[in-house]
Design a protein around this motif. Structure first.
Motif, short mmCIF file in Angstrom:
data_model
loop_
_atom_site.label_atom_id
_atom_site.label_comp_id
_atom_site.label_asym_id
_atom_site.label_seq_id
_atom_site.Cartn_x
_atom_site.Cartn_y
_atom_site.Cartn_z
N PRO A 66 0.82 -1.21 0.00
CA PRO A 66 0.00 0.00 0.00
C PRO A 66 0.86 1.26 0.00
O PRO A 66 1.91 1.31 0.63
CB PRO A 66 -0.82 -0.10 1.29
N ASP A 67 0.36 2.27 -0.71
CA ASP A 67 1.06 3.56 -0.78
C ASP A 67 0.71 4.49 0.37
O ASP A 67 1.41 5.47 0.60
CB ASP A 67 0.73 4.27 -2.10
N GLU A 71 -4.98 3.30 1.74
CA GLU A 71 -4.93 2.10 0.90
C GLU A 71 -4.84 0.83 1.75
O GLU A 71 -5.47 -0.17 1.46
CB GLU A 71 -3.74 2.15 -0.06
N LYS A 72 -4.06 0.91 2.80
CA LYS A 72 -3.91 -0.23 3.70
C LYS A 72 -5.26 -0.63 4.29
O LYS A 72 -5.60 -1.82 4.37
CB LYS A 72 -2.92 0.13 4.81
N GLN A 73 -6.05 0.34 4.70
CA GLN A 73 -7.36 0.06 5.27
C GLN A 73 -8.31 -0.53 4.23
O GLN A 73 -9.06 -1.45 4.51
CB GLN A 73 -7.96 1.33 5.89
N ARG A 74 -8.27 0.00 3.01
CA ARG A 74 -9.11 -0.54 1.93
C ARG A 74 -8.75 -1.99 1.62
O ARG A 74 -9.62 -2.83 1.39
CB ARG A 74 -8.98 0.33 0.68
N ILE A 75 -7.44 -2.29 1.63
CA ILE A 75 -6.98 -3.66 1.38
C ILE A 75 -7.42 -4.59 2.51
O ILE A 75 -7.86 -5.72 2.26
CB ILE A 75 -5.46 -3.68 1.18
N LYS A 76 -7.33 -4.13 3.75
CA LYS A 76 -7.78 -4.94 4.89
C LYS A 76 -9.25 -5.31 4.76
O LYS A 76 -9.64 -6.45 4.99
CB LYS A 76 -7.57 -4.18 6.21
N ILE A 77 -10.06 -4.34 4.38
CA ILE A 77 -11.50 -4.59 4.22
C ILE A 77 -11.73 -5.63 3.13
O ILE A 77 -12.50 -6.57 3.29
CB ILE A 77 -12.25 -3.28 3.90
N LEU A 78 -11.03 -5.47 2.01
CA LEU A 78 -11.17 -6.42 0.90
C LEU A 78 -10.73 -7.83 1.30
O LEU A 78 -11.41 -8.81 1.00
CB LEU A 78 -10.35 -5.90 -0.29
N LEU A 79 -9.61 -7.93 2.02
CA LEU A 79 -9.13 -9.24 2.44
C LEU A 79 -10.07 -9.90 3.44
O LEU A 79 -10.26 -11.12 3.42
CB LEU A 79 -7.73 -9.12 3.03
N ASN A 80 -10.66 -9.11 4.32
CA ASN A 80 -11.59 -9.68 5.31
C ASN A 80 -12.85 -10.23 4.69
O ASN A 80 -13.55 -11.01 5.32
CB ASN A 80 -11.92 -8.63 6.38
N GLN A 81 -13.15 -9.83 3.47
CA GLN A 81 -14.33 -10.35 2.78
C GLN A 81 -14.08 -11.74 2.21
O GLN A 81 -15.01 -12.39 1.75
CB GLN A 81 -14.75 -9.40 1.66
N HIS A 82 -12.84 -12.21 2.23
CA HIS A 82 -12.51 -13.51 1.63
C HIS A 82 -12.04 -14.49 2.65
O HIS A 82 -11.51 -14.47 3.56
CB HIS A 82 -11.47 -13.37 0.53
#
Length: 82
Positions: A66-67, A71-82
């Motif tokens: 993440p830049d 971005e880090k928070q958005r990625i965490k949310i996306l990963l938690n959905q899987h």
């Protein structure tokens, strides 16, 4: 001796590997998406989930640095959905 290992739905599994079985990538429009990686363990994890094992944590690199904190928070949310 019985060398079989049994798992039930109350067990917890923590798997640490260099890479996750999915990869995060940033699209041209700035949103993030996920694609499957070529991990050989991925089919095994699906079988565990099919058997009802829900307490599963996979620790590893998602394939993107993440830049920013946002971005880090958005990625965490996306990963938690899987």
């Amino acid at each position: 001796m019985d060398y079989t290992i049994g798992l039930d739905i109350n067990d917890h599994i923590i798997l640490m590997s260099f890479e996750l079985p999915i990869k995060i990538y940033k699209k041209d429009d700035g949103t993030f998406a996920i694609k499957q990686s070529t991990s050989m363990l991925y089919p095994l994890i699906f079988k565990l989930k099919e058997r009802g094992i829900k307490n599963f944590i996979w620790i590893g690199w998602p394939g993107y640095f993440p830049d920013s904190e946002e971005e880090k928070q958005r990625i965490k949310i996306l990963l938690n959905q899987h």
